[in-house]
Scaffold this active site. Structure first.
Site, PDB file in Angstrom:
ATOM      1  N   LYS A 136      62.816  32.330  25.643  1.00 56.90           N
ATOM      2  CA  LYS A 136      62.781  31.100  26.706  1.00 56.90           C
ATOM      3  C   LYS A 136      61.521  30.841  27.489  1.00 56.90           C
ATOM      4  O   LYS A 136      61.599  31.168  28.668  1.00 56.90           O
ATOM      5  CB  LYS A 136      64.005  31.553  27.673  1.00 56.90           C
ATOM      6  CG  LYS A 136      65.435  31.556  26.951  1.00 56.90           C
ATOM      7  CD  LYS A 136      66.454  32.068  27.941  1.00 56.90           C
ATOM      8  CE  LYS A 136      67.780  32.028  27.388  1.00 56.90           C
ATOM      9  NZ  LYS A 136      68.816  32.768  28.265  1.00 56.90           N
ATOM     10  N   GLU A 198      73.803  40.277  18.034  1.00 55.44           N
ATOM     11  CA  GLU A 198      74.350  40.092  19.353  1.00 55.44           C
ATOM     12  C   GLU A 198      76.140  39.999  19.435  1.00 55.44           C
ATOM     13  O   GLU A 198      76.688  39.666  18.480  1.00 55.44           O
ATOM     14  CB  GLU A 198      74.201  38.742  20.002  1.00 55.44           C
ATOM     15  CG  GLU A 198      74.581  38.322  21.332  1.00 55.44           C
ATOM     16  CD  GLU A 198      74.652  36.926  21.513  1.00 55.44           C
ATOM     17  OE1 GLU A 198      73.254  36.746  22.404  1.00 55.44           O
ATOM     18  OE2 GLU A 198      75.184  35.948  21.615  1.00 55.44           O
TER      19      GLU A 198
END
Length: 281
Positions: A136, A198
């Site tokens: 990010k 994840e």
């Protein structure tokens, strides 16, 4: 301390300068400061923090006029206090003023990233947990922002889509289940490519533990869930925790025994560290 090679960020610095210079150059400095005037300015910290981004900042000055000379007094990775001089710049005065804003933009943003990272590193001090960044990042700034994380004492997650496999919830939705997703990833991955998955629940983790993965990302779990997950994994893979982690919550998450805490806001929302350019004659 790692320094990003100049060739990797020079186009970015040039682009920032061209954006600022526009079509007519620095009208103010060109009108007020004579071409032959020389002087000295200092870049000074206005807040406490950790220095990062000094190299692109100095490049901004140098690209405007290579005759400028730098006396660096606090290099990258150094902690500074208000009033500390980071670097003294000497030479043609007009160039200093023209490059000032671009230089301070790089220095302030990247030092903010390093300072935010250092705050989390301090919060988990005494544990085995590292602080990692994510993808990010500001477009075009990834290498510099990840270097700033290192300057703050953190570690880097993958740099892009091409250096590791991270199977997230949307990948699982298309693959059907964790087992099939990991199988397909393992068939594609080379022997040096790590595979991370994840998971949002302990049931997903139990399924993952039957697969051939290298790391797990425990997303948005409570500390009780993280503690149980660490026990289930029992050292069989690298454990990463993520999801709305703050300086206030980091210590409790680290105490669960996870290897890494990954934090997106280190790069996408870290407050700028304030620096000024002071006239020295």
């Amino acid at each position: 301390m790692f320094r990003v090679p100049r060739v990797m960020f020079e186009p970015l610095v040039r682009s920032a300068l061209l954006e600022d210079l526009g079509r007519g150059g620095d009208l103010t400095s060109d009108a007020i400061v004579g071409q032959d005037v020389r002087g000295q300015v200092a870049v000074v910290a206005r807040q406490p923090g950790v220095v990062a981004g000094l190299d692109p900042a100095l490049m901004a000055f140098h690209l405007i006029d290579p005759r400028l000379v730098f006396d660096v007094q606090h290099d990258i990775g150094r902690r500074v206090q208000p009033g500390d001089v980071i670097v003294v710049v000497s030479g043609p005065a007009r160039a200093m003023l023209t490059a000032e804003r671009v230089a301070l933009n790089f220095l302030g943003h990247l030092s903010g990233v390093a300072t935010a990272t250092a705050s989390l590193v301090e919060a988990v001090r005494g544990t085995r947990t590292g602080i990692a960044c994510t993808r990010k990042t500001t477009p075009g700034m990834r290498a510099l922002e990840k270097a700033a994380v290192l300057s703050g004492g953190g570690v880097n997650h993958r740099f892009g889509l091409d250096d590791a496999i991270l199977i997230k919830d949307n990948h699982l939705a298309f693959a059907g289940n964790i087992t099939e997703a990991v199988r397909m990833a393992r068939d594609r991955a080379g022997h040096l490519v790590k595979i991370e998955v994840e998971v949002d629940t302990l049931d997903q983790l139990r399924e993952l533990l039957t697969c051939e993965a290298d790391a797990v990302l425990l997303d948005n779990m409570t500390t009780d869930q993280l503690t149980e997950a660490v026990g289930l994994i029992d050292g069989r893979m690298i454990i990463e925790a993520s999801g709305r982690i703050t300086v206030e919550t980091a210590a409790a998450i680290a105490a669960t025994g996870v290897d890494l805490i990954s934090v997106g806001w280190l790069t996408h929302s870290a407050p700028v560290l304030d620096f000024g350019l002071d006239y020295h004659g």
